[in-house]
Write a protein that holds these residues in place. Structure first.
Motif, PDB file in Angstrom:
ATOM      1  N   UNK A 125       2.869  -2.032  -1.264  1.00  0.00           N
ATOM      2  CA  UNK A 125       3.312  -0.660  -1.014  1.00  0.00           C
ATOM      3  C   UNK A 125       4.679  -0.621  -0.331  1.00  0.00           C
ATOM      4  N   UNK A 126       4.891  -1.527   0.611  1.00  0.00           N
ATOM      5  CA  UNK A 126       6.169  -1.539   1.317  1.00  0.00           C
ATOM      6  C   UNK A 126       7.318  -1.913   0.383  1.00  0.00           C
ATOM      7  N   UNK A 127       7.060  -2.780  -0.581  1.00  0.00           N
ATOM      8  CA  UNK A 127       8.103  -3.106  -1.550  1.00  0.00           C
ATOM      9  C   UNK A 127       8.391  -1.929  -2.479  1.00  0.00           C
ATOM     10  N   UNK A 128       7.356  -1.193  -2.810  1.00  0.00           N
ATOM     11  CA  UNK A 128       7.554   0.003  -3.624  1.00  0.00           C
ATOM     12  C   UNK A 128       8.368   1.042  -2.851  1.00  0.00           C
TER      13      UNK A 128
ATOM     14  N   UNK B 103       5.456  -7.482   7.242  1.00  0.00           N
ATOM     15  CA  UNK B 103       5.951  -6.982   8.522  1.00  0.00           C
ATOM     16  C   UNK B 103       7.461  -7.101   8.618  1.00  0.00           C
ATOM     17  N   UNK B 104       8.059  -8.011   7.848  1.00  0.00           N
ATOM     18  CA  UNK B 104       9.518  -8.123   7.849  1.00  0.00           C
ATOM     19  C   UNK B 104      10.151  -6.854   7.336  1.00  0.00           C
ATOM     20  N   UNK B 105       9.637  -6.363   6.234  1.00  0.00           N
ATOM     21  CA  UNK B 105      10.161  -5.121   5.678  1.00  0.00           C
ATOM     22  C   UNK B 105       9.893  -3.951   6.601  1.00  0.00           C
ATOM     23  N   UNK B 106       8.714  -3.951   7.221  1.00  0.00           N
ATOM     24  CA  UNK B 106       8.388  -2.867   8.138  1.00  0.00           C
ATOM     25  C   UNK B 106       9.372  -2.839   9.287  1.00  0.00           C
ATOM     26  N   UNK B 107       9.716  -4.028   9.792  1.00  0.00           N
ATOM     27  CA  UNK B 107      10.671  -4.085  10.898  1.00  0.00           C
ATOM     28  C   UNK B 107      12.051  -3.655  10.462  1.00  0.00           C
TER      29      UNK B 107
END
Length: 473
Positions: free
Chosen positions: A288-291, A424-428
């Motif tokens: 989802x975070x990549x989307x 979590x990398x993308x979230x950060x």
């Protein structure tokens, strides 16, 4: 500077058509088909000549008048094309020219109709049967014309069918699309033509899976390997893009940057559509975070395109070609994905990004029915999710879009050939948390499964004035 642009009618063919008109000895039908192409090319050439010309108001006024005369003449000739005309390469070229014209002005319905007519002509001529052996030999001028027309017709058939969620008109091509057109790999602008052709089979597969999903014709076990293969192909395309940018010696050119942001928008818009095909994107945080990442990258390009184009006076009064070639010609997935995230998580940052995009589009909605419909649709989505975003207590700050794609690393996708990164990398990086409980809700999944298309433009219920969002229940 002579910049490479993939052309649906090669220059020598346009010259031959112009001579046909000057000589005036051809049949009326042939003359009319030549007029479609020649007047269109003249109108577009006049527009291009004004991008960096002296800003003398009188001269501009005369040039605009000439441009409108040529475009009007092209449309008049197009209207006179008979549906009973026998198939010919010239007819195919005229129909594809008409599709390009409708594409530029943002008339997706007419573009699709002309593309469908052109596709039938292409099949009647047997051009869909191009083989590898034909591509291995040096091309004659006629073969170059045929291959250019085929490439553009396939491009429009795939992208317009995807935008409108309609069945394809052309069968799969038996050769790689990028092999149809020759271009100089050392030309920094060649990457834009190459990627356009590389996207054709991607859009074809996305549409196939989308329509199959609507009819429940594909189960999860069958869908996931195909989604992973599409992600792998998108990884390969992005690697090609990065290589081309790294070796370009005009990367800082404003013109090149404008084209580059348009290419970025098309890439990440398509990538968002690919991610949405996954059956687990709502339930897997990393997917989802990549989307969401792809959707944000796509929409941040819109503001960059607007700023750069206005700085260079590329928006001449009510004519906004870069808007037509980007936002109005690629899937609406980025808009809808962020809308869903705001609905599901009340994310104020994504709401602010949507607001910035709508403001950019609104500033360009000048006497263009399609742009106005896009603006209305976006405003409707904003109106629906505004109460949710405003209920959050944290500040809404949107990270600035980088002027260079290399300053913001593209994350690896989830495919059979790539390693899944830590979500979590993308979230950060984005400063946005993952709300699994909200996204795991069944109603959220149903909303996310809705397939946005340009048919929504014509829906009267998508009008904020018809909604009373303050009513209880």
């Amino acid at each position: 500077m002579q910049l490479f642009l993939l052309d649906h009618v090669p220059p020598k063919a346009v010259e031959r058509m112009a001579l046909t008109l000057l000589e005036g000895t051809a049949s009326e039908r042939t003359m009319n088909l030549c007029k479609v192409v020649v007047h269109f090319k003249a109108g577009l050439g006049l527009y291009a000549s004004q991008l960096h010309a002296p800003r003398n108001e009188k001269v501009r006024g005369y040039v605009k008048e000439m441009q409108l005369r040529h475009l009007s003449a092209a449309l008049t000739a197009l209207d006179a094309v008979s549906f009973m005309a026998p198939p010919s390469l010239l007819l195919l070229q005229a129909l594809v020219t008409g599709a390009v014209l409708m594409y530029i002005v943002g008339n997706s319905q007419s573009c699709w109709s002309l593309t469908a007519y052109a596709s039938r002509t292409l099949v009647a001529l047997g051009y869909h049967n191009i083989s590898d052996s034909q591509l291995s030999q040096p091309k004659t001028e006629q073969e170059q014309e045929i291959h250019a027309a085929v490439a553009w017709c396939y491009h429009f058939d795939r992208i317009m069918s995807l935008l409108l969620l309609r069945p394809l008109s052309l069968p799969p091509l038996q050769v790689p699309m990028s092999a149809l057109v020759s271009y100089d790999a050392d030309n920094p602008m060649a990457i834009f033509a190459l990627v356009m052709l590389e996207f054709v089979p991607i859009h074809e597969k996305v549409l196939e899976m989308t329509l199959a999903g609507q009819h429940r014709a594909m189960d999860k076990a069958e869908a996931e390997p195909q989604v992973n293969e599409l992600r792998r192909k998108m990884d390969d395309i992005y690697f090609t893009i990065e290589q081309a940018r790294a070796k370009s010696d005009i990367a800082d050119s404003p013109d090149y940057q404008l084209h580059w942001h348009s290419l970025e928008f098309k890439f990440f818009s398509t990538l968002t559509a690919v991610h949405r095909l996954s059956n687990t994107v709502c339930f897997c945080a990393s997917e989802r975070e990549r989307c969401l990442y792809a959707a944000r990258r796509a929409l941040r390009c819109v503001k960059a395109i607007q700023d750069l184009a206005k700085q260079q006076d590329h928006f001449l009064e009510d004519f906004c070609p870069y808007l037509a070639w980007t936002i109005l010609s690629y899937p609406l997935s980025p808009f809808f994905v962020l809308f869903c995230n705001v609905v599901g998580t009340s994310d104020a940052q994504d709401f602010q990004l949507l607001t910035h995009v709508v403001n950019s589009v609104s500033s360009l909605a000048i006497e263009n029915k399609q742009v106005e419909r896009l603006r209305r649709l976006c405003n409707t989505l904003l109106a629906l999710c505004r109460p949710l975003a405003q209920s959050t207590s944290y500040p809404a700050v949107v990270p600035e879009q980088s002027s260079s794609v290399q300053e913001e690393q593209y994350p690896p996708t989830i495919s059979s050939s790539s390693v899944v990164g830590d979500s979590t990398t993308l979230v950060a990086e984005e400063g946005i948390g993952v709300d699994d409980q909200a996204w795991g809700d069944g109603m959220m999944w149903q909303l996310f499964q809705a397939q946005p298309s340009f048919e929504w433009f014509n829906s009267e219920i998508l009008d904020p004035e018809m909604w009373d969002l303050n009513m209880p229940g």
